[in-house]
Design an enzyme around this catalytic site. Sequence first.
Site, mmCIF file in Angstrom:
data_model
loop_
_atom_site.group_PDB
_atom_site.id
_atom_site.type_symbol
_atom_site.label_atom_id
_atom_site.label_comp_id
_atom_site.label_asym_id
_atom_site.label_seq_id
_atom_site.Cartn_x
_atom_site.Cartn_y
_atom_site.Cartn_z
ATOM 1 N N GLY A 192 29.002 20.196 -50.812
ATOM 2 C CA GLY A 192 28.124 18.712 -50.094
ATOM 3 C C GLY A 192 29.228 17.587 -49.865
ATOM 4 O O GLY A 192 30.404 17.992 -49.953
ATOM 5 N N THR A 221 24.657 21.758 -47.409
ATOM 6 C CA THR A 221 24.008 20.509 -47.386
ATOM 7 C C THR A 221 22.557 21.752 -47.117
ATOM 8 O O THR A 221 22.397 21.765 -45.755
ATOM 9 C CB THR A 221 24.009 19.806 -47.328
ATOM 10 O OG1 THR A 221 22.273 18.859 -47.371
ATOM 11 C CG2 THR A 221 25.093 19.627 -46.329
ATOM 12 N N ASP A 223 20.331 19.039 -47.062
ATOM 13 C CA ASP A 223 19.888 17.784 -46.293
ATOM 14 C C ASP A 223 20.604 17.683 -45.120
ATOM 15 O O ASP A 223 19.829 17.334 -44.022
ATOM 16 C CB ASP A 223 19.958 16.897 -47.204
ATOM 17 C CG ASP A 223 19.491 16.715 -48.796
ATOM 18 O OD1 ASP A 223 19.247 17.716 -48.743
ATOM 19 O OD2 ASP A 223 19.703 15.492 -49.218
ATOM 20 N N MET A 266 12.585 17.939 -50.343
ATOM 21 C CA MET A 266 14.076 17.198 -50.197
ATOM 22 C C MET A 266 14.641 16.324 -48.929
ATOM 23 O O MET A 266 14.178 17.157 -48.093
ATOM 24 C CB MET A 266 14.883 18.719 -50.958
ATOM 25 C CG MET A 266 14.790 18.477 -52.325
ATOM 26 S SD MET A 266 15.838 19.498 -53.131
ATOM 27 C CE MET A 266 15.413 19.284 -54.770
ATOM 28 N N ARG A 268 17.715 13.823 -49.850
ATOM 29 C CA ARG A 268 17.639 12.232 -50.465
ATOM 30 C C ARG A 268 18.019 11.556 -49.770
ATOM 31 O O ARG A 268 17.315 10.202 -49.419
ATOM 32 C CB ARG A 268 19.124 12.596 -51.000
ATOM 33 C CG ARG A 268 18.695 12.711 -52.535
ATOM 34 C CD ARG A 268 20.423 12.475 -52.673
ATOM 35 N NE ARG A 268 20.250 13.300 -53.899
ATOM 36 C CZ ARG A 268 21.868 13.919 -54.503
ATOM 37 N NH1 ARG A 268 22.378 14.077 -53.569
ATOM 38 N NH2 ARG A 268 21.735 14.513 -55.312
HETATM 39 N N1 LIG Z 1 33.718 10.542 -54.698
HETATM 40 C C1 LIG Z 1 34.307 11.420 -55.614
HETATM 41 N N2 LIG Z 1 35.667 11.582 -55.700
HETATM 42 C C2 LIG Z 1 35.720 13.025 -56.208
HETATM 43 N N3 LIG Z 1 34.740 13.376 -56.714
HETATM 44 C C3 LIG Z 1 33.538 13.458 -55.646
HETATM 45 C C4 LIG Z 1 33.000 12.600 -55.452
HETATM 46 N N4 LIG Z 1 31.766 12.766 -55.480
HETATM 47 C C5 LIG Z 1 31.496 13.902 -56.177
HETATM 48 N N5 LIG Z 1 32.155 15.091 -56.210
HETATM 49 C C6 LIG Z 1 32.553 15.447 -57.382
HETATM 50 O O1 LIG Z 1 32.066 16.464 -56.168
HETATM 51 C C7 LIG Z 1 31.161 17.507 -57.303
HETATM 52 C C8 LIG Z 1 30.330 18.211 -55.968
HETATM 53 O O2 LIG Z 1 29.136 16.742 -56.079
HETATM 54 P P1 LIG Z 1 27.752 16.281 -55.903
HETATM 55 O O3 LIG Z 1 26.823 16.663 -57.187
HETATM 56 O O4 LIG Z 1 27.733 15.210 -55.307
HETATM 57 O O5 LIG Z 1 27.274 17.704 -55.067
HETATM 58 P P2 LIG Z 1 27.382 17.578 -53.632
HETATM 59 O O6 LIG Z 1 28.345 19.155 -53.606
HETATM 60 O O7 LIG Z 1 27.647 16.279 -52.835
HETATM 61 O O8 LIG Z 1 26.124 19.164 -53.026
HETATM 62 P P3 LIG Z 1 24.488 18.447 -52.914
HETATM 63 O O9 LIG Z 1 24.689 18.310 -51.114
HETATM 64 O O10 LIG Z 1 23.915 19.552 -53.489
HETATM 65 O O11 LIG Z 1 24.400 16.936 -53.053
HETATM 66 C C9 LIG Z 1 30.545 17.721 -58.801
HETATM 67 O O12 LIG Z 1 31.344 17.938 -59.449
HETATM 68 C C10 LIG Z 1 31.439 15.679 -58.003
HETATM 69 O O13 LIG Z 1 32.408 16.033 -59.290
HETATM 70 O O1 LIG Z 2 19.765 19.650 -57.631
HETATM 71 P P1 LIG Z 2 19.622 18.245 -58.048
HETATM 72 O O2 LIG Z 2 20.829 18.151 -59.237
HETATM 73 O O3 LIG Z 2 18.402 18.247 -58.788
HETATM 74 O O4 LIG Z 2 19.539 17.521 -56.848
HETATM 75 C C1 LIG Z 2 18.412 17.846 -56.019
HETATM 76 C C2 LIG Z 2 19.187 17.229 -54.871
HETATM 77 O O5 LIG Z 2 20.158 17.979 -54.144
HETATM 78 C C3 LIG Z 2 19.497 17.889 -52.661
HETATM 79 O O6 LIG Z 2 18.737 19.346 -53.303
HETATM 80 C C4 LIG Z 2 20.783 17.992 -52.112
HETATM 81 O O7 LIG Z 2 21.778 19.307 -52.280
HETATM 82 C C5 LIG Z 2 19.004 17.013 -52.911
HETATM 83 O O8 LIG Z 2 17.841 17.561 -51.593
HETATM 84 C C6 LIG Z 2 17.992 16.614 -53.735
HETATM 85 O O9 LIG Z 2 17.925 15.784 -53.857
HETATM 86 MG MG LIG Z 3 26.027 15.051 -52.290
#
Ligand SMILES: Nc1ncnc2c1ncn2[C@@H]1O[C@H](COP(=O)(O)OP(=O)(O)OP(=O)(O)O)[C@@H](O)[C@H]1O
Ligand SMILES: O=P(O)(O)OC[C@H]1O[C@](O)(CO)[C@@H](O)[C@@H]1O
Ligand SMILES: [Mg+2]
EC number: 2.7.1.11
Length: 472
Positions: A192, A221, A223, A266, A268
């Site tokens: 994501g 994602t 979302d 869900m 956020r």
């Molecule tokens: N600003 C950033 N710089 C570098 N790495 C990042 C940053 N933000 C997040 N990451 C890395 O990316 C990985 C995924 O981030 P995160 O847990 O926020 O999920 P996501 O990819 O945004 O998916 P979701 O939509 O489910 O939140 C994490 O392991 C985190 O270490």
């Molecule tokens: O997987 P976790 O850490 O419980 O986070 C849940 C969040 O992840 C999401 O599913 C996005 O991937 C959001 O909609 C939700 O708030």
């Molecule tokens: Mg995210």
Amino acid sequence: MDAILDYDQGAPVTLYLDDLRVRHLGECRYDSPLSEMLTTKQTSPHYVAEGDRVLLEDTVSMLAGHDVPPEQVPSFEGAGPRKKIYFDPSSVTAGILTCGGLCPGLNNVIRGLVQELAVHYKVKRILGFRNGLRGLTSEYREDTVELTPDHVRDIHNAGGTILGSSRGNQDPDEMVDSLVEHGVDVLFVIGGDGGMRAATCLSKAIEARGLDISVIGVPKTIDNDLPFTDQSFGFQSAFASAMDFISSVSVEAAASPNGVGLVKLMGRHSGFIAAYAALAANGADIVLIPEIPFTLDGPDGLLAYVEQHVRKKGYVVIVLAEGAGQELLEEPDLAHRNGKATDASGNVKLGKIDDLLKERITDHLTAVGLAPTMRYIDPSYAIRSVVANAYDSVYCLRLAHAAAHAAMAGRTEVAVARWRRRFVHVPLSLMTSRRNQVDPDGDLWMSVLETTCQPAEFGAQREREKVPSGFC
Ligand SMILES: Nc1ncnc2c1ncn2[C@@H]1O[C@H](COP(=O)(O)OP(=O)(O)OP(=O)(O)O)[C@@H](O)[C@H]1O
Ligand SMILES: O=P(O)(O)OC[C@H]1O[C@](O)(CO)[C@@H](O)[C@@H]1O
Ligand SMILES: [Mg+2]
């Protein structure tokens, strides 16, 4: 002569042609195994030829606003196979990882990547890194899995990800060390907004060390909060699943005295799941999303409307995005409900707006002699752990094909996305430059208002963060 785009909608967004340029590792010198298939291809309504570009905007008025020659109109590089490629496929090692929250279709993307790389490009070594970016840290880097077409043949029949996922920060240099140790030439990061940021950091660290490794993002994602993609994969499967919970709650609420059906979904910072699921189920009376703040009290507040609805119809169904109404939890006496903590990746944990609504609606209706029957469902992870539906399944496969082609052609620091129904290359910096949100002035929200008949806003209009139009 670079300033190209200016959305004068609240916060103006200026894009420069350079923002849309894709980084290449170098000259493409190898014949692609797919080159024969491409010899006669030209741009058509169904194909973007190599060298052509896909317009960022798609209205006459937006295009007319640019006083520049066509080649300077803002546009994306089209995705797809190239006749000449950068890497010699016979010596390529590919890496794949999935990170962040689960999303329907992760396995489909993994499967599509492995099949395209192994079958068409004849890539011999494809490594899966386990549990997200954690799999690239020194502690876990040896725990990889060799992916073959046989191995992935049936994985799309299950939700989740065969590679596992995680949240939490990692050191970019340590991750690059892992790529070097495994001899990885192309890395696919399926994630994501956080995952795309991490892919950007990795690309920069790779560039700083002068390495020849391509990093391709496949945005995921539920979302739907990533910009410059029509809809992210898995979103459709997730909201289809959410729809069933709205239907259940509607049936329950309608059959109960002063029934109040409440479904928390869900989402956020973006209310797409709530909006789409509510439209699909067509049983919701009120949809609350993070993009539109609301007030509980007062003649125009939510509670008065709920009361009015219960009096008139006998029940009410509310679809609540988890990130909605967070501003109500800022009030001092509600501080205990306000999460304010962050998860391992730095994402803000949300306050419990569902608890506040249940309590305030119950108190209010009881006080006016309409003691409610509360029917509450929080499907939570149930909507994102489902198997991808048929649409998402196809979408994931095609994104995977586009990602494999981008990598083999030496593109890097780029994500593949579907934009205005064409597959394109979106620079990672752009992918992480803003958040896709429901536009309160856009036609999606208009459809929600038309369907639910709820007022445009509950309570006094508050100053809200404007989102650029055209990205939803
Ligand atoms: N600003 C950033 N710089 C570098 N790495 C990042 C940053 N933000 C997040 N990451 C890395 O990316 C990985 C995924 O981030 P995160 O847990 O926020 O999920 P996501 O990819 O945004 O998916 P979701 O939509 O489910 O939140 C994490 O392991 C985190 O270490
Ligand atoms: O997987 P976790 O850490 O419980 O986070 C849940 C969040 O992840 C999401 O599913 C996005 O991937 C959001 O909609 C939700 O708030
Ligand atoms: Mg995210």
